[in-house]
Design an enzyme around this catalytic site. Structure first.
Site, short mmCIF file in Angstrom:
data_model
loop_
_atom_site.label_atom_id
_atom_site.label_comp_id
_atom_site.label_asym_id
_atom_site.label_seq_id
_atom_site.Cartn_x
_atom_site.Cartn_y
_atom_site.Cartn_z
N GLY A 1 15.02 -8.33 -6.71
CA GLY A 1 13.99 -8.99 -5.92
C GLY A 1 12.83 -8.07 -5.59
O GLY A 1 12.94 -6.85 -5.69
N CYS A 2 11.70 -8.67 -5.19
CA CYS A 2 10.50 -7.89 -4.90
C CYS A 2 10.29 -7.70 -3.41
O CYS A 2 9.28 -7.16 -2.99
CB CYS A 2 9.27 -8.60 -5.46
SG CYS A 2 9.16 -8.42 -7.23
N ILE A 3 11.19 -8.20 -2.61
CA ILE A 3 10.89 -8.22 -1.18
C ILE A 3 12.08 -7.75 -0.37
O ILE A 3 13.20 -7.89 -0.75
CB ILE A 3 10.41 -9.63 -0.78
CG1 ILE A 3 9.97 -9.70 0.65
CG2 ILE A 3 11.45 -10.67 -1.04
CD1 ILE A 3 8.52 -9.45 0.77
N ASN B 1 5.66 -2.34 -0.33
CA ASN B 1 7.02 -2.63 0.11
C ASN B 1 8.05 -2.23 -0.95
O ASN B 1 9.06 -1.61 -0.66
CB ASN B 1 7.14 -4.12 0.44
CG ASN B 1 8.46 -4.47 1.06
OD1 ASN B 1 8.85 -3.89 2.06
ND2 ASN B 1 9.18 -5.38 0.45
N MET C 1 11.04 0.43 -0.64
CA MET C 1 12.42 -0.02 -0.85
C MET C 1 13.16 0.88 -1.83
O MET C 1 14.37 1.00 -1.79
CB MET C 1 12.45 -1.46 -1.38
CG MET C 1 12.14 -2.50 -0.34
SD MET C 1 12.77 -4.13 -0.80
CE MET C 1 11.98 -4.45 -2.34
#
Lengths: 103, 156
Positions: A101-103, B29, B33
């Site tokens: 995922g990107c988030i 972000n 991450m």
């Protein structure tokens, strides 16, 4: 990742993620965490247990945003608990595949 | 690479439309991450993204954007921009993308640094009071380049 030093009874992929999420046990989580230089506390377990439960329900690893919204651990704390790249570390210690995922 | 050997992403955000607010935030972000440093520099129209008065009202317009498939004479009709903006908000929500304000807070909590461009601040006659709390400082271009020495640079 120092996977060469890991003595686990389960199969890991080239990047050190569990090949089969069903192989996961809390003991394996402790060892994977130690491999990441993390000693697991209750706060870590709150994240890991949420991730495992959510994965069992949805079949998808939860995004970090979902974790911080629903597990009771804030973004700031999540980055403190799993420093230098929480996305991969949380997924790996929780026995899931590399997050996409990107988030 | 930064001094401690980590990869650093330097992201320059120069556009203030809703659709152009997201690429920089998503990249910052993603960088955090996976353990990269991330520094965002907002300049020119990009200032709207960190301007607390304007940020809740960022818009997406199909005018002059052939990718939407909408002819310009239709895209220019009253209300079309608002409708397109509403649709984009809905689509972003379906993807579990946070609204811009929450996204800024998230990347900042994740450790990304956020800066406003000194020249744009002067040009638009803004002060620190006009910005969201996440802004770490108002700095010049040289200062930003200094603090991102060796970084991978993205201009949006």
């Amino acid at each position: 990742m120092a996977t060469a030093t890991l003595d686990l009874p389960v199969e890991l992929d080239a990047e050190g993620f569990l090949v089969n999420p069903n192989d996961w046990t809390p003991e394996i989580a402790e060892k994977l965490a130690a491999d990441e230089g993390i000693e697991l506390t209750d706060r870590h377990w709150q994240v890991i247990n949420f991730v495992r439960e959510d994965f069992a329900k949805t079949g998808e690893p939860p995004t970090l945003r979902r974790i911080t919204k629903q597990s009771g651990v804030s973004t700031k704390e999540l980055y403190q608990l799993f420093p230098k790249g929480p996305a991969k570390k949380v997924a790996r210690i929780a026995g899931l595949g590399k997050p996409k995922g990107c988030i | 690479m930064s001094e401690n050997g980590e990869r650093t992403l330097a992201i320059i955000c120069s556009k203030g439309t809703l659709d152009m607010a997201y690429p920089g935030l998503v990249l910052a972000n993603a960088a955090r991450m996976m353990g990269m440093e991330a520094k965002l520099f907002f300049t020119f129209w990009g200032m709207d993204i960190i301007n607390k008065h304007k940020q809740p009202h960022l818009k997406f317009t199909p005018i002059g954007n052939p990718s939407t498939g909408m002819p310009n004479f239709v895209a220019g009709l009253p209300g079309v921009t608002d409708m397109a903006t509403k649709m984009m908000h809905k689509q972003l929500e379906e993807l579990d993308m946070p609204p811009v304000g929450e996204f800024l807070e998230m990347v900042h909590d994740a450790g990304a640094e956020i800066y406003a461009c000194r020249m744009s601040v002067d040009m638009f006659k803004l002060t620190e009071e006009d910005f969201v709390d996440e802004v770490d400082g108002i700095i010049g271009a040289m200062e930003f380049l200094e603090m991102t020495e060796g970084a991978e640079v993205i201009f949006i």
